[in-house]
Design a protein around this motif. Structure first.
Motif, PDB file in Angstrom:
ATOM      1  N   ALA A  55       0.839  -1.199   0.000  1.00 26.37           N
ATOM      2  CA  ALA A  55       0.000   0.000   0.000  1.00 26.37           C
ATOM      3  C   ALA A  55       0.876   1.252   0.000  1.00 26.37           C
ATOM      4  CB  ALA A  55      -0.912  -0.006   1.216  1.00 26.37           C
ATOM      5  N   SER A  56       0.350   2.322  -0.601  1.00 33.52           N
ATOM      6  CA  SER A  56       1.107   3.569  -0.696  1.00 33.52           C
ATOM      7  C   SER A  56       0.709   4.529   0.414  1.00 33.52           C
ATOM      8  CB  SER A  56       0.879   4.227  -2.060  1.00 33.52           C
ATOM      9  OG  SER A  56       1.315   3.374  -3.088  1.00 33.52           O
ATOM     10  N   GLU A  57       1.577   5.517   0.666  1.00 34.32           N
ATOM     11  CA  GLU A  57       1.417   6.460   1.768  1.00 34.32           C
ATOM     12  C   GLU A  57       2.094   7.757   1.376  1.00 34.32           C
ATOM     13  OE1 GLU A  57       1.262   8.313   4.338  1.00 34.32           O
ATOM     14  OE2 GLU A  57      -0.174   7.157   5.485  1.00 34.32           O
ATOM     15  N   ASP A  58       1.395   8.874   1.429  1.00 35.03           N
ATOM     16  CA  ASP A  58       2.041  10.103   0.958  1.00 35.03           C
ATOM     17  C   ASP A  58       2.934  10.760   1.997  1.00 35.03           C
ATOM     18  OD1 ASP A  58       0.295  11.527   2.605  1.00 35.03           O
ATOM     19  OD2 ASP A  58      -0.440  12.839   1.028  1.00 35.03           O
ATOM     20  N   PHE A  59       3.055  10.144   3.174  1.00 30.70           N
ATOM     21  CA  PHE A  59       3.976  10.662   4.192  1.00 30.70           C
ATOM     22  C   PHE A  59       5.414  10.701   3.682  1.00 30.70           C
ATOM     23  CE2 PHE A  59       6.806   9.824   7.881  1.00 30.70           C
ATOM     24  CZ  PHE A  59       6.571  10.997   8.591  1.00 30.70           C
ATOM     25  N   GLY A  60       5.737   9.859   2.699  1.00 29.21           N
ATOM     26  CA  GLY A  60       7.102   9.819   2.180  1.00 29.21           C
ATOM     27  C   GLY A  60       7.613  11.162   1.695  1.00 29.21           C
ATOM     28  N   ARG A  61       6.721  12.053   1.277  1.00 27.38           N
ATOM     29  CA  ARG A  61       7.148  13.369   0.784  1.00 27.38           C
ATOM     30  C   ARG A  61       7.814  14.213   1.868  1.00 27.38           C
ATOM     31  NH1 ARG A  61       5.382  14.697  -4.319  1.00 27.38           N
ATOM     32  NH2 ARG A  61       3.803  13.301  -5.221  1.00 27.38           N
ATOM     33  N   PHE A  62       7.490  13.953   3.129  1.00 32.12           N
ATOM     34  CA  PHE A  62       8.132  14.727   4.195  1.00 32.12           C
ATOM     35  C   PHE A  62       9.618  14.411   4.310  1.00 32.12           C
ATOM     36  CE2 PHE A  62       3.653  14.996   5.256  1.00 32.12           C
ATOM     37  CZ  PHE A  62       3.526  16.343   5.552  1.00 32.12           C
ATOM     38  N   GLY A  63      10.035  13.293   3.718  1.00 30.86           N
ATOM     39  CA  GLY A  63      11.459  12.978   3.673  1.00 30.86           C
ATOM     40  C   GLY A  63      12.259  13.956   2.830  1.00 30.86           C
ATOM     41  N   ASP A  64      11.574  14.778   2.018  1.00 31.10           N
ATOM     42  CA  ASP A  64      12.265  15.800   1.236  1.00 31.10           C
ATOM     43  C   ASP A  64      12.773  16.939   2.108  1.00 31.10           C
ATOM     44  OD1 ASP A  64      11.629  14.311  -0.982  1.00 31.10           O
ATOM     45  OD2 ASP A  64      10.062  15.659  -1.712  1.00 31.10           O
ATOM     46  N   VAL A  65      12.153  17.132   3.284  1.00 26.36           N
ATOM     47  CA  VAL A  65      12.498  18.289   4.123  1.00 26.36           C
ATOM     48  C   VAL A  65      12.988  17.902   5.507  1.00 26.36           C
ATOM     49  CG1 VAL A  65      10.870  19.790   2.900  1.00 26.36           C
ATOM     50  CG2 VAL A  65      10.104  18.565   4.953  1.00 26.36           C
ATOM     51  N   ALA A  66      12.883  16.626   5.868  1.00 25.42           N
ATOM     52  CA  ALA A  66      13.230  16.219   7.234  1.00 25.42           C
ATOM     53  C   ALA A  66      13.702  14.776   7.261  1.00 25.42           C
ATOM     54  CB  ALA A  66      12.006  16.381   8.142  1.00 25.42           C
ATOM     55  N   LYS A  67      14.336  14.401   8.359  1.00 28.03           N
ATOM     56  CA  LYS A  67      14.609  12.992   8.618  1.00 28.03           C
ATOM     57  C   LYS A  67      13.294  12.378   9.073  1.00 28.03           C
ATOM     58  CE  LYS A  67      19.400  13.849   9.955  1.00 28.03           C
ATOM     59  NZ  LYS A  67      20.423  13.802  11.038  1.00 28.03           N
ATOM     60  N   SER A  68      12.724  11.522   8.247  1.00 26.61           N
ATOM     61  CA  SER A  68      11.364  11.057   8.503  1.00 26.61           C
ATOM     62  C   SER A  68      11.309   9.540   8.593  1.00 26.61           C
ATOM     63  CB  SER A  68      10.415  11.546   7.406  1.00 26.61           C
ATOM     64  OG  SER A  68      10.699  10.914   6.177  1.00 26.61           O
ATOM     65  N   ALA A  69      10.320   9.059   9.348  1.00 25.79           N
ATOM     66  CA  ALA A  69      10.084   7.618   9.441  1.00 25.79           C
ATOM     67  C   ALA A  69       8.676   7.370   9.956  1.00 25.79           C
ATOM     68  CB  ALA A  69      11.101   6.945  10.362  1.00 25.79           C
ATOM     69  N   MET A  70       8.097   6.287   9.481  1.00 21.16           N
ATOM     70  CA  MET A  70       6.764   5.843   9.890  1.00 21.16           C
ATOM     71  C   MET A  70       6.873   4.445  10.470  1.00 21.16           C
ATOM     72  SD  MET A  70       3.433   5.172   7.454  1.00 21.16           S
ATOM     73  CE  MET A  70       2.737   6.795   7.707  1.00 21.16           C
ATOM     74  N   PHE A  71       6.043   4.162  11.488  1.00 20.63           N
ATOM     75  CA  PHE A  71       5.971   2.792  11.976  1.00 20.63           C
ATOM     76  C   PHE A  71       4.533   2.313  11.911  1.00 20.63           C
ATOM     77  CE2 PHE A  71       5.100   5.282  15.735  1.00 20.63           C
ATOM     78  CZ  PHE A  71       4.284   4.500  16.559  1.00 20.63           C
ATOM     79  N   PHE A  72       4.363   1.000  11.910  1.00 22.54           N
ATOM     80  CA  PHE A  72       3.058   0.372  11.758  1.00 22.54           C
ATOM     81  C   PHE A  72       2.699  -0.315  13.067  1.00 22.54           C
ATOM     82  CE2 PHE A  72       5.157   0.626   7.680  1.00 22.54           C
ATOM     83  CZ  PHE A  72       4.204   1.287   6.935  1.00 22.54           C
ATOM     84  N   LEU A  73       1.518   0.008  13.569  1.00 21.09           N
ATOM     85  CA  LEU A  73       1.089  -0.433  14.892  1.00 21.09           C
ATOM     86  C   LEU A  73      -0.061  -1.422  14.740  1.00 21.09           C
ATOM     87  CD1 LEU A  73       1.459  -0.061  17.950  1.00 21.09           C
ATOM     88  CD2 LEU A  73      -0.096   1.911  17.817  1.00 21.09           C
ATOM     89  N   GLY A  74       0.149  -2.644  15.241  1.00 22.94           N
ATOM     90  CA  GLY A  74      -0.802  -3.723  15.037  1.00 22.94           C
ATOM     91  C   GLY A  74      -2.184  -3.432  15.594  1.00 22.94           C
ATOM     92  N   ALA A  75      -3.214  -3.677  14.769  1.00 21.61           N
ATOM     93  CA  ALA A  75      -4.608  -3.482  15.187  1.00 21.61           C
ATOM     94  C   ALA A  75      -5.284  -4.803  15.549  1.00 21.61           C
ATOM     95  CB  ALA A  75      -5.390  -2.789  14.072  1.00 21.61           C
ATOM     96  N   GLY A  76      -4.528  -5.899  15.484  1.00 26.09           N
ATOM     97  CA  GLY A  76      -5.083  -7.210  15.818  1.00 26.09           C
ATOM     98  C   GLY A  76      -5.031  -8.154  14.629  1.00 26.09           C
ATOM     99  N   GLU A  77      -4.672  -9.387  14.884  1.00 26.14           N
ATOM    100  CA  GLU A  77      -4.488 -10.355  13.803  1.00 26.14           C
ATOM    101  C   GLU A  77      -5.792 -10.661  13.061  1.00 26.14           C
ATOM    102  OE1 GLU A  77      -1.091 -13.384  15.037  1.00 26.14           O
ATOM    103  OE2 GLU A  77      -2.327 -12.847  16.766  1.00 26.14           O
ATOM    104  N   ASN A  78      -6.928 -10.597  13.750  1.00 24.46           N
ATOM    105  CA  ASN A  78      -8.204 -10.915  13.121  1.00 24.46           C
ATOM    106  C   ASN A  78      -9.084  -9.690  12.934  1.00 24.46           C
ATOM    107  OD1 ASN A  78      -7.684 -13.788  13.076  1.00 24.46           O
ATOM    108  ND2 ASN A  78      -8.031 -13.777  15.285  1.00 24.46           N
ATOM    109  N   HIS A  79      -8.487  -8.527  13.044  1.00 26.80           N
ATOM    110  CA  HIS A  79      -9.248  -7.292  12.889  1.00 26.80           C
ATOM    111  C   HIS A  79      -9.593  -7.089  11.417  1.00 26.80           C
ATOM    112  CE1 HIS A  79     -10.509  -3.514  14.773  1.00 26.80           C
ATOM    113  NE2 HIS A  79     -10.188  -2.907  13.643  1.00 26.80           N
ATOM    114  N   PRO A  80     -10.790  -6.546  11.105  1.00 23.43           N
ATOM    115  CA  PRO A  80     -11.103  -6.258   9.695  1.00 23.43           C
ATOM    116  C   PRO A  80     -10.013  -5.421   9.040  1.00 23.43           C
ATOM    117  CG  PRO A  80     -13.062  -6.000  11.036  1.00 23.43           C
ATOM    118  CD  PRO A  80     -11.921  -6.240  11.994  1.00 23.43           C
ATOM    119  N   ALA A  81      -9.723  -5.709   7.785  1.00 26.90           N
ATOM    120  CA  ALA A  81      -8.618  -5.057   7.088  1.00 26.90           C
ATOM    121  C   ALA A  81      -8.943  -3.600   6.777  1.00 26.90           C
ATOM    122  CB  ALA A  81      -8.321  -5.796   5.781  1.00 26.90           C
ATOM    123  N   LEU A  82      -7.890  -2.825   6.541  1.00 28.25           N
ATOM    124  CA  LEU A  82      -8.051  -1.446   6.116  1.00 28.25           C
ATOM    125  C   LEU A  82      -8.888  -1.386   4.839  1.00 28.25           C
ATOM    126  CD1 LEU A  82      -4.392  -0.173   6.640  1.00 28.25           C
ATOM    127  CD2 LEU A  82      -6.319   0.058   8.215  1.00 28.25           C
TER     128      LEU A  82
END
Length: 381
Positions: free
Chosen positions: A326-353
């Motif tokens: 999946a894509s994420e437009d947060f990557g553009r902030f890497g043009d101006v800053a040291k940037s990073a995103m992390f993914f936080l688990g919502a549950g193994e059987n949780h309905p998908a995004l």
């Protein structure tokens, strides 16, 4: 400073209020106003509105010079009808917070509540509520807004909840985190004819029949090896909804996806060449337009290490994980800053995004805010 039960209750109720009033990309006026209303109760030093359209930024200053840390959440929902019996289900027909952006906003206001009680020792914190993430336009619009210049950060952090991962478990790694993608619309034009004399016209049907397998056949590599190339047909139209007309026009929509921006350029060229060749073979004219353009999301090594340190200090389990398709437009902030995103688990059987029965797990609000506050303390003191 730990969140009080009263704070958590208020923020959870607020998140559910947002869930009931979803607005899609570029239309987040009421959502932005509600964010401003809540932020005003946390007494930031400044609130900037209208960023990149409907974006909102809350600024929390220290009394000592230092770096600027930006933490981003998203304002927009999706054009997906919610299927739910929840008391806080969407009240807007055909729209829903099916990606958890309501929960991401709630996590940031939890950070604001904490910063109200204790400012950073140096520098400043900017809590950005960004518009139009779902169509890839929001981050670029915010960065291009002249009002953003005085907010430009040294570090930029974000999270995204992720069904399929154990609840509260995190994935992150340096390097590529989310794929680049774009929507390519191929328009083919020939000549209509009477359905009894199709040979007197020029139909796009044969070209469309060729292009569907040809484009999907561009697929190669894998996400595990970091070299995935993917073309997904998402929509096709041909002619008019009539039995008496042989078609003279057609459209094919395809989503192109690669791990890196550099690979995307080559994939675009291949897709366009396939369409030009097929159009010429069948006597058609062809044109192209691009939509929903997402750059790849690349996690800076230092920023990723800071997230990993914060997770360790908060005793939260994590591992390197994998690149997400999946894509994420947060990557553009890497043009101006040291940037990073992390993914936080919502549950193994949780309905998908993007599923119609998805709802953000409120238990993630204090977890996410703890990580962000630890990052602020580690960088700014």
């Amino acid at each position: 400073m730990p969140m009080t039960e009263s704070d958590l209750s208020d923020i959870t109720l607020w998140r559910r209020k947002l869930h009931q009033m979803p607005e899609v990309s570029g239309e987040e006026h009421d959502t932005a106003a509600e964010v401003v209303r809540f932020l005003q109760t946390t007494a930031p030093d400044d609130i900037v509105t209208g960023l990149g359209g409907t974006g909102v930024a809350a600024v929390f200053e220290s009394e000592t010079p230092g770096p600027t840390v930006l933490i981003r959440a998203e304002l927009d929902a999706l054009p997906i009808a919610e299927i739910s019996d929840l008391p806080h289900r969407s009240r807007i027909e055909g729209k829903g917070h099916m990606c958890g952006h309501d929960g991401h906003m709630a996590t940031l206001v939890a950070v604001a509540k904490a910063l109200q009680k204790e400012r950073p020792k140096s520098g400043r914190v900017i809590l950005l509520f960004q518009p139009a993430e779902e169509n890839g336009a929001g981050a670029a619009a915010v960065l291009a807004d002249p009002a953003f210049e005085r907010l430009t950060p040294d570090y930029a952090f974000s999270l995204h909840n992720m069904p399929g991962l154990p609840l509260g478990f995190s994935w992150m790694k340096s390097g590529p985190a989310n794929c680049a993608s774009c929507g390519l619309k191929i328009s083919l034009t020939g000549k209509t004819a009477h359905a009894s004399l199709p040979e007197s016209g020029i139909s796009p049907a044969p070209a469309l029949a060729e292009l569907i397998p040809a484009l999907t056949g561009l697929r190669s590599g894998s996400i595990e090896n970091g070299d995935l190339i993917l073309a997904t047909i998402t929509h096709v139209t041909l002619g008019e909804a009539a039995f008496g007309i042989a078609p003279g026009a057609g459209e094919l929509w395809v989503t192109l996806r690669t791990v890196t921006d550099s690979s995307m350029s080559a994939l675009r060229a291949k897709a366009e060449e396939l369409a030009r060749t097929s159009a010429a073979r069948h006597g058609l004219s062809v044109s192209f337009s691009y939509h929903d353009e997402f750059r790849h999301c690349w996690n800076d090594e230092e920023a990723t290490a800071l997230i990993q340190q914060a997770l360790d200090q908060e005793s939260l389990p994590h591992e390197a994980g994998q690149i997400f398709r999946a894509s994420e437009d947060f990557g553009r902030f890497g043009d101006v800053a040291k940037s990073a995103m992390f993914f936080l688990g919502a549950g193994e059987n949780h309905p998908a995004l993007h599923n119609p029965d998805y709802d953000f797990p409120d238990v993630l609000i204090p977890i996410g805010s703890r990580v962000f506050l630890r990052l602020v303390r580690n960088v700014l003191g």
